[in-house]
Structure formats: structure tokens, C-alpha cells
Design a protein around this motif. Sequence first.
Motif, PDB file in Angstrom:
ATOM      1  N   GLU A   1       0.840  -1.206   0.000  1.00 24.06           N
ATOM      2  CA  GLU A   1       0.000   0.000   0.000  1.00 24.06           C
ATOM      3  C   GLU A   1       0.879   1.263   0.000  1.00 24.06           C
ATOM      4  N   GLN A   2       1.984   1.193   0.723  1.00 26.06           N
ATOM      5  CA  GLN A   2       2.877   2.362   0.766  1.00 26.06           C
ATOM      6  C   GLN A   2       3.509   2.614  -0.600  1.00 26.06           C
ATOM      7  N   ILE A   3       3.839   1.531  -1.298  1.00 23.74           N
ATOM      8  CA  ILE A   3       4.387   1.699  -2.657  1.00 23.74           C
ATOM      9  C   ILE A   3       3.318   2.365  -3.540  1.00 23.74           C
ATOM     10  N   GLY A   4       2.075   1.889  -3.394  1.00 19.25           N
ATOM     11  CA  GLY A   4       0.964   2.485  -4.132  1.00 19.25           C
ATOM     12  C   GLY A   4       0.821   3.961  -3.816  1.00 19.25           C
ATOM     13  N   GLN A   5       0.976   4.305  -2.555  1.00 21.47           N
ATOM     14  CA  GLN A   5       0.854   5.713  -2.131  1.00 21.47           C
ATOM     15  C   GLN A   5       1.951   6.568  -2.778  1.00 21.47           C
ATOM     16  N   ILE A   6       3.141   5.998  -2.874  1.00 22.23           N
ATOM     17  CA  ILE A   6       4.246   6.746  -3.498  1.00 22.23           C
ATOM     18  C   ILE A   6       3.937   6.986  -4.986  1.00 22.23           C
ATOM     19  N   ILE A   7       3.422   5.941  -5.650  1.00 19.93           N
ATOM     20  CA  ILE A   7       3.042   6.097  -7.064  1.00 19.93           C
ATOM     21  C   ILE A   7       1.954   7.172  -7.193  1.00 19.93           C
ATOM     22  N   PHE A   8       0.951   7.091  -6.312  1.00 23.29           N
ATOM     23  CA  PHE A   8      -0.168   8.043  -6.307  1.00 23.29           C
ATOM     24  C   PHE A   8       0.342   9.485  -6.229  1.00 23.29           C
ATOM     25  N   ASN A   9       1.370   9.665  -5.395  1.00 27.06           N
ATOM     26  CA  ASN A   9       1.890  11.023  -5.165  1.00 27.06           C
ATOM     27  C   ASN A   9       3.081  11.374  -6.054  1.00 27.06           C
ATOM     28  N   SER A  10       3.380  10.530  -7.048  1.00 28.88           N
ATOM     29  CA  SER A  10       4.536  10.809  -7.904  1.00 28.88           C
ATOM     30  C   SER A  10       4.156  11.774  -9.024  1.00 28.88           C
ATOM     31  N   GLU A  11       5.136  12.459  -9.576  1.00 31.35           N
ATOM     32  CA  GLU A  11       4.873  13.387 -10.681  1.00 31.35           C
ATOM     33  C   GLU A  11       4.402  12.632 -11.927  1.00 31.35           C
ATOM     34  N   GLN A  12       4.844  11.381 -12.105  1.00 29.25           N
ATOM     35  CA  GLN A  12       4.455  10.627 -13.302  1.00 29.25           C
ATOM     36  C   GLN A  12       2.980  10.255 -13.274  1.00 29.25           C
ATOM     37  N   ALA A  13       2.583   9.505 -12.261  1.00 25.29           N
ATOM     38  CA  ALA A  13       1.177   9.082 -12.202  1.00 25.29           C
ATOM     39  C   ALA A  13       0.295  10.289 -11.889  1.00 25.29           C
ATOM     40  N   ASP A  14       0.799  11.128 -10.973  1.00 25.93           N
ATOM     41  CA  ASP A  14       0.191  12.433 -10.747  1.00 25.93           C
ATOM     42  C   ASP A  14      -1.248  12.411 -10.247  1.00 25.93           C
ATOM     43  N   CYS A  15      -1.658  11.332  -9.610  1.00 25.58           N
ATOM     44  CA  CYS A  15      -3.039  11.272  -9.118  1.00 25.58           C
ATOM     45  C   CYS A  15      -3.310  12.382  -8.107  1.00 25.58           C
ATOM     46  N   PHE A  16      -2.293  12.703  -7.307  1.00 25.88           N
ATOM     47  CA  PHE A  16      -2.507  13.597  -6.159  1.00 25.88           C
ATOM     48  C   PHE A  16      -2.887  15.018  -6.562  1.00 25.88           C
ATOM     49  N   HIS A  17      -2.479  15.454  -7.768  1.00 24.11           N
ATOM     50  CA  HIS A  17      -2.807  16.830  -8.145  1.00 24.11           C
ATOM     51  C   HIS A  17      -4.317  17.074  -8.183  1.00 24.11           C
TER      52      HIS A  17
ATOM     53  N   GLN B   1     -15.892  -0.875 -15.503  1.00 24.93           N
ATOM     54  CA  GLN B   1     -16.521  -1.715 -14.477  1.00 24.93           C
ATOM     55  C   GLN B   1     -15.607  -1.958 -13.285  1.00 24.93           C
ATOM     56  N   THR B   2     -14.314  -1.944 -13.513  1.00 21.41           N
ATOM     57  CA  THR B   2     -13.379  -2.312 -12.434  1.00 21.41           C
ATOM     58  C   THR B   2     -12.288  -1.244 -12.271  1.00 21.41           C
ATOM     59  N   LEU B   3     -11.651  -1.281 -11.108  1.00 21.90           N
ATOM     60  CA  LEU B   3     -10.535  -0.362 -10.876  1.00 21.90           C
ATOM     61  C   LEU B   3      -9.359  -0.720 -11.772  1.00 21.90           C
ATOM     62  N   GLU B   4      -9.237  -2.008 -12.111  1.00 26.89           N
ATOM     63  CA  GLU B   4      -8.155  -2.431 -13.015  1.00 26.89           C
ATOM     64  C   GLU B   4      -8.303  -1.687 -14.353  1.00 26.89           C
ATOM     65  N   GLU B   5      -9.543  -1.619 -14.844  1.00 27.39           N
ATOM     66  CA  GLU B   5      -9.772  -0.900 -16.120  1.00 27.39           C
ATOM     67  C   GLU B   5      -9.425   0.583 -15.983  1.00 27.39           C
ATOM     68  N   VAL B   6      -9.759   1.172 -14.816  1.00 26.88           N
ATOM     69  CA  VAL B   6      -9.453   2.594 -14.598  1.00 26.88           C
ATOM     70  C   VAL B   6      -7.943   2.811 -14.630  1.00 26.88           C
ATOM     71  N   ILE B   7      -7.226   1.942 -13.937  1.00 30.57           N
ATOM     72  CA  ILE B   7      -5.767   2.133 -13.855  1.00 30.57           C
ATOM     73  C   ILE B   7      -5.107   1.859 -15.208  1.00 30.57           C
ATOM     74  N   ASP B   8      -5.603   0.866 -15.952  1.00 28.37           N
ATOM     75  CA  ASP B   8      -5.084   0.638 -17.310  1.00 28.37           C
ATOM     76  C   ASP B   8      -5.274   1.894 -18.154  1.00 28.37           C
ATOM     77  N   PHE B   9      -6.446   2.529 -17.992  1.00 27.13           N
ATOM     78  CA  PHE B   9      -6.708   3.770 -18.732  1.00 27.13           C
ATOM     79  C   PHE B   9      -5.661   4.832 -18.377  1.00 27.13           C
ATOM     80  N   TYR B  10      -5.468   5.083 -17.077  1.00 32.40           N
ATOM     81  CA  TYR B  10      -4.501   6.126 -16.689  1.00 32.40           C
ATOM     82  C   TYR B  10      -3.081   5.756 -17.111  1.00 32.40           C
ATOM     83  N   SER B  11      -2.803   4.457 -17.153  1.00 36.18           N
ATOM     84  CA  SER B  11      -1.450   4.027 -17.489  1.00 36.18           C
ATOM     85  C   SER B  11      -1.182   4.085 -18.991  1.00 36.18           C
TER      86      SER B  11
END
Length: 358
Positions: A216-232, A293-303
Motif C-alpha cells: 500500500e505504501q508503494i501504491g501511495q508513493i506512485i499516487f503522489n509521484s509526478e508521473q502518475a500524478d493522481c494527487f494533483h 466496471q473495475t478499478l483495473e480498467e481505470v488504472i489501465d486507462f490512466y497508465s
Amino acid sequence: MRRWVAILSLFVLLLVLWRCAKDVGISDASLTDSNQGPTPYHLEIPPGFPDYFLENENRLTEEGVALGKKLFFDPILSRNQDISCSSCHLQSSSFSDPRVKSIGTTGEETAFHSMPIFNLAWMNEFFWNGRAKSREAQALQPVTNPVEMNMTWPEVEIRLQSHPEYPTLFDAAFGTDEIDSLLVVQAMVQYEMTLISSNSRFDRALRGEIALTEQEQIGQIIFNSEQADCFHCHGGVLTTDNSFHNNGLDDDANLPLGLMEVTGKEEDLGKFKTPTLRNLVFTAPYMHDGRFQTLEEVIDFYSEGVHDNRNVDVLMEFAYKGGVEMNSEEKEALIAFLHTMTDSSFIEDKTLVPALED
Ligand code: HEC
Ligand code: HEC
């Protein structure tokens, strides 16, 4: 002797309890007395949350919240008396709808996927395209929307006015039994304000009460990274910036109007309200049109799937330039982090729905 003292104390205790119970009874009865006024409702701000926005003129009261709860679950507001607000906002779905589109009283489908209703105390624009600028203005719309409840307010007012209970309940909440649309939406908004979800592992980790797992912490780092940029856009304790963005769901040929439908500005084309990321396990399907339908699809989209359309948000830069491209472990970690925002106590809280006998 000791026994007598004990018996006497028990007697005194019972007498005191009986008096107290009687006092409560007396003050309950006097609530209907218009001089007394309704009881203020104290809305607790969860630790770590900012102050909420509350229009002063709609002060929360116990009676107002209870009335709003009854109205929210009552199909009386819809043309065929078959659809309530709760038909499209189910507690088990964190007050959204598991269907891609909801079905209204005429059997027609809504234009958009339903939205979850919680933590509205920290929002000031409503609907996917932001067309309501206050909670009260929002609550007026479903009643008259032809594909939702398909009623007129004068008809709703007549129905409620001739109901055996509502006039008394409005009197208790607002000191008048003359029911109008403003009082109806004020009561519903008071209830909505009490729908607060703040008890996920994400919250407890923010408060320092627990530690997240390594994944989960690795996920949090990705979430807050400039690349994935979810946090903005989904940062902070509310997990939304309460703003509108075009996150690149569609290509130029298929861009929906979004916020532009409200503002008329070209720059708002394809922008939608940033949704909360809390309780995602309960709120599928995702996006304004429920396309994933799934979070997997959402993340594939963002990726890998973000479209470089003419209005895509600059914050999506890495995504549409093919930059994010998470591997499967990173995607799993990000999803694990999103799952920490699950608050089951919120969807199980029986005090948020009317009691069975109501
Ligand atoms: C037929 C289904 C349906 C009914 C009935 C319905 N809603 Fe909704 N609700 C939706 C849909 C769909 C959306 C998103 C629509 C949009 O953005 O245009 C929505 C959006 C909302 C929002 C906006 C949330 C946000 O974050 O901006 C609120 C609040 C809300 N509804 C409250 C209510 C209330 C209160 C009632 C009863 C008076 C109600 N709804 C009745 C389907 C419904
Ligand atoms: C530029 C702002 C922005 C960024 C950056 C962003 N999002 Fe979003 N997100 C949005 C908007 C806006 C929507 C709604 C779009 C729509 O429905 O048209 C959304 C929708 C979602 C949804 C669907 C929620 C629901 O209830 O339907 C999820 C899940 C999500 N985002 C997760 C993420 C993750 C994870 C990241 C990082 C990889 C991210 N977002 C990055 C703005 C953003």
C-alpha cells in the motif's frame, strides 16, 4: 443494617432514574411547542478534515436531519410514487448506484452515472458538469427532472401538505407546517450533511494510528509521484480538488460537453467534476458515464489509455505522452492503496437510514 442502606440507596437511585426519564419525556413533548424550537444538531468535523462550508440560513437540527432522512427514502416525491432519492443513491453503494445508468419514474435512463453522496459538507459545486452551485440548488433538480422523479414542485407540496405526518414534522423542524420546496430541500440537505465517511484505513494512517502495508505504501508513493500524478486532482484528505478537469477519456471526435454545457466556454469542453476516491470498492462502475466496471480498467486507462485530446489537462502530460505505463506490480500496488480508502462502517451505519418502523 448494611442491607437496609443498600436497599435504600437502590430505591433513591430508582427514584432519580424515574425523575430523569420523566424529564426527558417532558422536554420531548415540549419540542412540538413552537416556543421551544428545534434541537441544534452538532456536526462533528472528523480529525484531519478542514472546516466545512455551511450556509448559515440552513442550520442543522435533529428534527431537520430526521425529516430529510425520511424524505430522501420516500417515493412520494416521484410522479408514480415509485422512486425515491435512495433508489439511485443506495447506502450499500456508498449512496451511488451499481447500475451504469439509473432508471427514473418513467422507466427512462439518466444521462449520466449516479454519483456517491457523502462528504458533501466539503463541496460547493454539484453534478458531473457542476450545474448546481449549492446543495439546495442541487436537491431541487431530481424532483422536476423528467427522467428522474418527473414531478412539479406545486404537486409535491400538495402531496406533502395532505400527508398524515409531514405537516407536523415540518412544524417540528422549521416552526411552520406550510410546506414549500425550499423547506423540503433544506431538510434533505441537512440529512446529506450528516453523510460523512472518514473511517477508512487511509484515514487512520493519516492520523498515525496504523501503518499501511508495504504494498500500500508503494501504491501511495506512485499516487503522489509526478508521473502518475493522481494527487494533483485527487489529493488531500478529501481525495478531490473539487474542481473540473478533462482527464483524457475521449479523443477529439468523441469529446462530451461536460462543464462547457454550463459555462459555454470552449476551454471547459470535456471537463468533469473530480470525483472522490473514497469507497471506490462500493461505487463501481466508474466515470461520468460508468464506462469502466473495475478499478483495473481505470488504472489501465490512466497508465496506457489517456487520449491527447485538444483539451486534455496539462497534469495528464505524462500519461498522454505515453509516460506512465505502470507495470502490473505497480498497478496492483496503486489499487491496494486505493482500497485503503474503503470505509465499511459508513455503508453499514444503520443510523443513516430510516428505522424499519418509519
Ligand atoms: C433516477 C435516479 C436518481 C434519482 C431519483 C436521484 N438522483 Fe441524485 N443523481 C443521479 C445521477 C445520475 C446523478 C449525476 C447526474 C449528473 O451529474 O447530471 C446524481 C447526482 C446527485 C448529486 C450530486 C453529487 C455530487 O457530488 O455532485 C446529489 C447531491 C444527488 N444526486 C442527490 C439526490 C437527491 C437529494 C435526490 C432526491 C431528491 C436524488 N439525488 C434523486 C441519479 C438520481
Ligand atoms: C487532471 C486531473 C486528474 C488526474 C491527474 C487524475 N484524475 Fe482521476 N479523475 C479526474 C476526473 C475529472 C475524473 C472524472 C472524469 C469523468 O468522469 O469524465 C476522474 C475519475 C477517476 C476515477 C473514477 C471515480 C469514479 O467514482 O467514477 C478514479 C478511480 C480515478 N480518477 C483515479 C485516479 C488515479 C488513480 C489517478 C492517477 C493515476 C488519477 N485519477 C489522476 C481527474 C484526474
